[in-house]
Design a protein around this motif. Structure first.
Motif, mmCIF file in Angstrom:
data_model
loop_
_atom_site.group_PDB
_atom_site.id
_atom_site.type_symbol
_atom_site.label_atom_id
_atom_site.label_comp_id
_atom_site.label_asym_id
_atom_site.label_seq_id
_atom_site.Cartn_x
_atom_site.Cartn_y
_atom_site.Cartn_z
ATOM 1 N N THR A 332 23.471 -52.866 -85.965
ATOM 2 C CA THR A 332 24.095 -52.909 -85.374
ATOM 3 C C THR A 332 23.644 -52.608 -83.865
ATOM 4 O O THR A 332 25.015 -53.152 -83.165
ATOM 5 C CB THR A 332 25.257 -52.525 -85.576
ATOM 6 N N VAL A 333 22.582 -52.363 -83.446
ATOM 7 C CA VAL A 333 22.790 -51.596 -81.828
ATOM 8 C C VAL A 333 22.147 -52.421 -81.161
ATOM 9 O O VAL A 333 20.460 -52.810 -81.825
ATOM 10 C CB VAL A 333 21.783 -50.381 -81.895
ATOM 11 N N GLY A 334 22.432 -52.991 -80.384
ATOM 12 C CA GLY A 334 21.392 -53.649 -79.195
ATOM 13 C C GLY A 334 20.278 -53.698 -78.467
ATOM 14 O O GLY A 334 20.764 -51.785 -78.656
ATOM 15 N N LEU A 335 19.351 -53.509 -77.850
ATOM 16 C CA LEU A 335 18.293 -53.345 -77.332
ATOM 17 C C LEU A 335 18.595 -53.256 -75.956
ATOM 18 O O LEU A 335 19.405 -54.153 -74.839
ATOM 19 C CB LEU A 335 16.870 -53.797 -77.713
ATOM 20 N N LYS A 336 18.416 -51.812 -75.550
ATOM 21 C CA LYS A 336 18.577 -51.486 -74.056
ATOM 22 C C LYS A 336 17.669 -52.063 -73.182
ATOM 23 O O LYS A 336 17.579 -52.179 -71.641
ATOM 24 C CB LYS A 336 19.283 -49.888 -73.480
ATOM 25 N N ASP A 337 16.207 -51.465 -73.213
ATOM 26 C CA ASP A 337 15.358 -51.352 -72.569
ATOM 27 C C ASP A 337 13.932 -51.512 -73.931
ATOM 28 O O ASP A 337 13.984 -50.711 -74.457
ATOM 29 C CB ASP A 337 14.792 -50.485 -71.726
ATOM 30 N N ASP A 338 12.680 -51.546 -72.837
ATOM 31 C CA ASP A 338 11.822 -52.430 -73.284
ATOM 32 C C ASP A 338 10.096 -51.411 -72.739
ATOM 33 O O ASP A 338 11.003 -52.186 -71.351
ATOM 34 C CB ASP A 338 10.870 -52.832 -73.939
ATOM 35 N N PHE A 339 9.298 -51.250 -73.209
ATOM 36 C CA PHE A 339 7.777 -51.024 -72.776
ATOM 37 C C PHE A 339 6.754 -50.951 -73.458
ATOM 38 O O PHE A 339 7.104 -51.129 -74.946
ATOM 39 C CB PHE A 339 7.905 -48.786 -72.125
ATOM 40 N N ASN A 340 5.887 -51.762 -72.698
ATOM 41 C CA ASN A 340 5.186 -52.119 -73.232
ATOM 42 C C ASN A 340 3.456 -51.997 -72.092
ATOM 43 O O ASN A 340 3.344 -53.013 -71.323
ATOM 44 C CB ASN A 340 4.917 -53.732 -73.654
ATOM 45 N N GLY A 341 2.757 -51.145 -72.140
ATOM 46 C CA GLY A 341 1.811 -50.566 -71.925
ATOM 47 C C GLY A 341 1.187 -50.319 -71.640
ATOM 48 O O GLY A 341 0.718 -49.822 -73.239
ATOM 49 N N PRO A 342 -0.225 -50.261 -71.534
ATOM 50 C CA PRO A 342 -1.059 -49.620 -71.275
ATOM 51 C C PRO A 342 -1.775 -48.064 -71.930
ATOM 52 O O PRO A 342 -1.582 -46.969 -70.783
ATOM 53 C CB PRO A 342 -2.606 -50.086 -70.623
ATOM 54 N N ILE A 343 -2.141 -47.984 -72.943
ATOM 55 C CA ILE A 343 -3.045 -46.634 -73.804
ATOM 56 C C ILE A 343 -3.631 -46.471 -73.333
ATOM 57 O O ILE A 343 -4.053 -46.804 -74.787
ATOM 58 C CB ILE A 343 -2.144 -45.676 -74.924
ATOM 59 N N CYS A 344 -4.631 -45.481 -72.920
ATOM 60 C CA CYS A 344 -6.589 -45.331 -73.170
ATOM 61 C C CYS A 344 -6.694 -44.652 -74.533
ATOM 62 O O CYS A 344 -5.811 -44.166 -75.201
ATOM 63 C CB CYS A 344 -6.877 -44.196 -71.527
ATOM 64 N N TYR A 345 -7.501 -45.511 -75.243
ATOM 65 C CA TYR A 345 -8.360 -45.364 -76.498
ATOM 66 C C TYR A 345 -9.495 -44.263 -76.800
ATOM 67 O O TYR A 345 -9.887 -45.298 -75.475
ATOM 68 C CB TYR A 345 -7.760 -46.054 -77.752
ATOM 69 N N THR A 346 -10.123 -44.037 -77.454
ATOM 70 C CA THR A 346 -11.380 -44.232 -77.478
ATOM 71 C C THR A 346 -11.445 -44.495 -79.263
ATOM 72 O O THR A 346 -10.531 -44.593 -79.681
ATOM 73 C CB THR A 346 -11.999 -43.128 -77.754
ATOM 74 N N PRO A 347 -12.851 -44.488 -79.964
ATOM 75 C CA PRO A 347 -12.774 -45.037 -81.242
ATOM 76 C C PRO A 347 -12.401 -44.050 -82.241
ATOM 77 O O PRO A 347 -11.926 -45.095 -83.318
ATOM 78 C CB PRO A 347 -14.630 -45.533 -80.986
ATOM 79 N N ASP A 348 -12.228 -43.149 -81.620
ATOM 80 C CA ASP A 348 -12.169 -42.328 -82.720
ATOM 81 C C ASP A 348 -10.763 -41.558 -82.286
ATOM 82 O O ASP A 348 -10.437 -40.664 -83.293
ATOM 83 C CB ASP A 348 -13.209 -40.616 -83.422
ATOM 84 N N GLY A 349 -10.089 -41.535 -81.417
ATOM 85 C CA GLY A 349 -9.022 -42.237 -81.078
ATOM 86 C C GLY A 349 -8.700 -40.209 -80.739
ATOM 87 O O GLY A 349 -7.865 -39.868 -80.196
ATOM 88 N N ASN A 350 -9.718 -39.600 -80.402
ATOM 89 C CA ASN A 350 -10.369 -37.926 -79.489
ATOM 90 C C ASN A 350 -10.567 -38.270 -78.011
ATOM 91 O O ASN A 350 -11.443 -39.419 -77.753
ATOM 92 C CB ASN A 350 -10.588 -37.176 -80.311
ATOM 93 N N PRO A 351 -10.214 -38.011 -77.273
ATOM 94 C CA PRO A 351 -10.201 -37.975 -75.820
ATOM 95 C C PRO A 351 -11.748 -37.726 -75.711
ATOM 96 O O PRO A 351 -12.076 -36.858 -76.441
ATOM 97 C CB PRO A 351 -9.487 -36.797 -74.857
ATOM 98 N N LEU A 352 -12.074 -38.054 -74.459
ATOM 99 C CA LEU A 352 -13.918 -37.322 -74.189
ATOM 100 C C LEU A 352 -13.681 -36.456 -73.248
ATOM 101 O O LEU A 352 -13.580 -37.163 -72.218
ATOM 102 C CB LEU A 352 -14.933 -38.489 -73.401
ATOM 103 N N VAL A 353 -13.957 -34.988 -72.917
ATOM 104 C CA VAL A 353 -13.384 -34.122 -72.397
ATOM 105 C C VAL A 353 -15.143 -33.055 -72.283
ATOM 106 O O VAL A 353 -15.380 -33.262 -73.128
ATOM 107 C CB VAL A 353 -12.572 -33.063 -72.845
#
Length: 835
Positions: A332-353
């Motif tokens: 029964t709790v209402g929505l206060k805020d929402d976020f939909n933003g870009p998050i960088c990914y790679t094909p295996d989900g691990n970073p490029l370092v």
């Protein structure tokens, strides 16, 4: 016009998010005193500002687990150093499981966590209910709890690292955009432009400068595609939409806390595909739903700053409803805020370092889907690589060159969307994700598929894992124990031990090295003696730190002409190191070394088993076919050009399985003709098609080390216990560093009396009594001994045949015994079998 910005630095870090500030901080802490960080907007204005700030320790990757653990430990020290509270709430992280398979996943992960020193606890549904009564435990099998985990304020931790960096002498400049990178042969000239506010947008001014830097690190987040274009390279780092919602205060939660209830840990219901944590009396829900789209595949629009996308509630309805099921008071709790933003990914989900492909002193830190968790550790280990030449852990699995130039934007988009969707999908050790496949196929692919091949992929190549009857479901066969494919791999392994099998090894990386300096170069570049003409040798290229950089099989075709074979997953990685090393050698000596990647020109079939000679002699075209493949005319560890029917073949007498056998390197365009000929000739001999999984088991019976498992940049060839492949009478790259390291641990092979329904995967901890003493790097089943087998590292004092140890599997300790090297056929009798 010129600017007052500093124009000469030792290291320039580009990107002012959590990752970039951590790198700048750790470079300064490691002793580099002339470091500058540039940010095109404001610090944290990229993905950092809208990140949820979670710090999940859970990860199946050994390197990434170390990175995450360092971050969690490091963030707790920042306030004492900088005076800034990073907002770290150490509430723990509770990963709930609805199925026994999910609990098996956690048990496998837990053993990996132990190898990195990550603490955890097991919890039953009843214990969860007692501790956090708002959580509905219906349908749960249990959970794993990380007490040292929690969440942090992304902006606060970034600002704390930025202050710590400034205190150590780092210069941080905001509102400067990089527009060009130019390598002069000894340093980078980086063209930058001052950015100014205009009508709510950030636009270039007329103020420009050129910054000269010995080293450059890019940590540009969502702008990775623009960075890649400026550098003239490819990168799969592309953002995917990630949305999370914040509810209004939940009266039941507020009352619970007012009555003295402890703050909930970060809750993860992996089977429902979401995380939830408390936020000002309410809840934050972060789902990893299906059909989240990739964004900015060709670059971020100039108008996009700290912006968000519209929320798509329909897309996350299933996850939202499952949160209500798990936390009934939230209904029964209402929505206060929402976020939909870009998050960088790679094909295996691990970073490029690591080092950028083809470039000098250019370092990448891109593609962070869990950037806050990884930022601290990335800065620490990347600084080690830059300052000391190598990190204390093997970072190869995160190397940017694990994706070659065959990769395209469309491929990266498909795989990144898949990686996002798979964040909470069961990560079976034998999983094979389907997006963007098949892509790279050898000519025999259709024939193999018709024969029942169940394919995996390595470096984009389709490669048979095993063969199964028609109608077999590979996805349904996966398991954390012995999956439905296991019986077929057993049959394939036995066929090679007892008869003859065919393995497609086309994905092998292949290079030619020629020129009047080729011999001198390879003699310096690798640690073993070079073979004589017509012979082969196994050898290793070392890092400057003395650890193992690459394993090669070297075939010497002529005095100054060589054919190098290395692991299929590492083509671009190996090529980059070869080319750069050859360039350094030529600059120093003036001699010519020509390196060419010929991977796609040559297919490879491996024929192995006691009957392999019988098969091949029916096809070989020779004046005396009966003796053409004998030990006298074609000895072990030699190479010859032969004809099999109408196909010219560069044949190498070597077998990764430890049986009599040959690798048949053939023109790719003739592969189907050769396949058909081999299948026809093999039929009366019972030829069995064999996949990579059986081959992996067989090579462990011979204690053959594999790159990326036993061989890597955290251990030397001496520690891998390979003295016969190290020629200490000559000088070679990394020799002094290798000798200085000594033998800190040693690679061993173990036979394991494990559970009846499971084998180790090579991620498990090793114990001497109750004391953790090492870890497995490979695991599987031995058809020769009828039990589980594994390889791994222990202290040298324990690395003695007969030593009794324990292996942690499924939260239990199982008996294991260190064997002699090559427990199957230690004298290589079968390999040397004569005609």
């Amino acid at each position: 016009m010129n600017s007052a910005i500093k124009t000469h630095v030792k290291a320039l870090v580009v990107g002012g998010g959590a990752v970039g500030t951590s790198i700048a901080y750790h470079l300064a802490k490691a002793g580099w005193q002339d470091v500058m960080l540039l940010e095109r907007d404001e610090l944290t204005s990229g993905s950092t500002w809208h990140a949820a700030g979670l710090l999940p320790l859970f990860n199946m990757s050994y390197a990434t687990t170390h990175i995450h653990k360092y971050s969690v430990d490091f963030y707790k020290t920042l306030e004492a150093e900088t005076g800034l509270n990073a907002g770290f709430s150490v509430v723990g992280n509770l990963r709930m499981a609805q199925t026994t398979s999910r609990m098996d996943e956690y048990r496998l992960y837990a053993s990996t966590a132990e190898t990195a020193g990550v603490p955890y606890e097991w919890m039953t549904p009843a214990q969860i209910r007692e501790r956090w009564p708002l959580v509905n435990v219906e349908g749960l099998q249990g959970a794993i709890f990380h007490p040292t985990d929690g969440y942090i304020n992304p902006a606060d931790v970034t600002m704390a690292m930025a202050k710590g960096a400034r205190q150590r002498g780092v210069v941080i400049e905001r509102k400067w955009q990089v527009d060009s990178y130019t390598w002069t042969g000894s340093e980078w000239q980086v063209g930058v432009t001052k950015m100014v506010e205009k009508g709510g947008n950030l636009v270039p001014s007329e103020e420009t400068a050129v910054i000269t830097a010995e080293h450059v690190v890019t940590a540009t987040g969502n702008h990775a595609q623009r960075t890649a274009k400026l550098l003239g390279i490819k990168t799969p780092a592309i953002p995917v939409e990630h949305q999370f919602i914040v509810t209004e205060p939940d009266p039941a939660l507020v009352a619970y806390r007012q009555q003295g209830g402890a703050e909930h840990p970060v809750l993860r219901d992996a089977d429902a595909k979401w995380y939830v944590r408390e936020e000002r009396g309410g809840w934050i829900l972060g789902p990893y739903e299906r059909n989240a789209p990739a964004r900015f595949a060709y670059g971020v629009p100039d108008s996009f700053r700290a912006d968000l996308f519209p929320l798509d509630l329909d897309r996350i309805e299933e996850e939202y409803m499952s949160m209500i099921h798990r936390l009934p008071s939230s209904e029964t709790v209402g929505l206060k805020d929402d976020f939909n933003g870009p998050i960088c990914y790679t094909p295996d989900g691990n970073p490029l370092v690591g080092p950028a492909p083809g470039l000098r002193n250019m370092w990448l830190a891109e593609g962070f889907s869990f950037g806050i968790t990884a930022a601290g550790g990335t800065g620490y280990y990347l600084a080690q690589m830059m300052v000391d030449g190598e990190a204390e852990i093997d970072m190869a699995s995160l190397d940017p060159k694990r994706y070659g130039n065959w990769m395209t934007t469309e491929y990266a988009v498909a795989k990144n969307e898949e990686a996002y969707e798979h964040v909470f999908i069961l990560h079976h050790p034998d999983e094979e994700r389907p997006a963007a496949r098949p892509l790279r196929t050898s000519p025999a692919y259709d024939r193999q598929k018709a024969a029942g091949a169940q394919f995996g992929h390595v470096n984009g190549w389709e490669r048979p894992n095993y063969y199964a009857p028609e109608g077999f479901d590979d996805h349904a066969a996966r398991s954390f124990r012995r999956g439905g494919w296991w019986q077929y791999a057993v049959e394939e392994a036995k066929a090679i031990r007892e008869g003859v099998g065919l393995v497609d090894a086309t994905a092998f990386t292949k290079h030619t090295v020629k020129g009047n300096g080729a011999t001198e170069f390879l003699d310096w570049f690798t640690c073993n003696k070079l073979p004589k003409v017509g012979r082969i040798n196994l050898t290793y290229a070392l890092t400057s730190a003395g650890t193992t950089r690459t394993e090669y099989t070297i075939v010497r075709n002529a005095e100054d002409s060589y054919y190098l074979v290395s692991a299929g997953a590492w083509t671009a990685y190996d090529q980059d190191y070869l080319l750069k090393s050859a360039e350094d050698f030529m600059a120093k000596t003036g001699k010519l070394v020509i390196v060419q990647d010929v991977t796609t020109q040559w297919g490879v079939f491996a024929i192995a088993g006691p009957k392999s000679r019988d098969l091949l002699k029916t096809l070989i075209r020779d004046a005396d076919p009966e003796t053409a493949l004998s030990n006298k005319r074609f000895p072990w560890l030699s190479a010859r050009q032969i004809e099999l029917g109408m196909v010219p073949v560069n044949a190498i007498r070597v077998a990764y399985t430890g049986e009599l056998g040959w690798e048949l390197h053939h023109p790719m365009e003739m592969q189907n003709h050769l396949w058909d000929a081999l299948m026809k000739a093999g039929e009366p001999l019972g030829l069995k098609l064999v996949g990579a999984r059986a081959q992996n088991w067989l090579r462990q019976e011979k204690s053959y080390r594999a790159f990326g498992n036993e061989l890597g940049r955290d251990a030397t060839p001496a520690e891998a216990d390979l003295p016969r492949f190290i020629d200490l009478s000559k000088d070679f790259h990394g020799k002094a560093a290798m000798e200085a390291l000594g033998v800190r641990s040693k690679c061993v092979t173990l036979l394991i009396d494990g559970p009846d329904d499971a084998d180790p995967w090579g991620r498990e901890a090793l114990y001497d009594g109750a004391t953790k003493v090492g870890r497995l790097t490979s695991g599987g089943y031995s058809v020769a001994f009828g039990k589980s087998i594994g390889m791994g590292y222990v202290a040298p004092a324990l690395a003695v045949p007969g030593t009794k140890l324990k292996v942690k599997m499924f939260n239990e300790l199982w008996d294991a015994e260190i064997t002699e090297d090559s427990p199957y056929d230690p004298k290589n009798t079968t390999i040397r079998l004569d005609a």
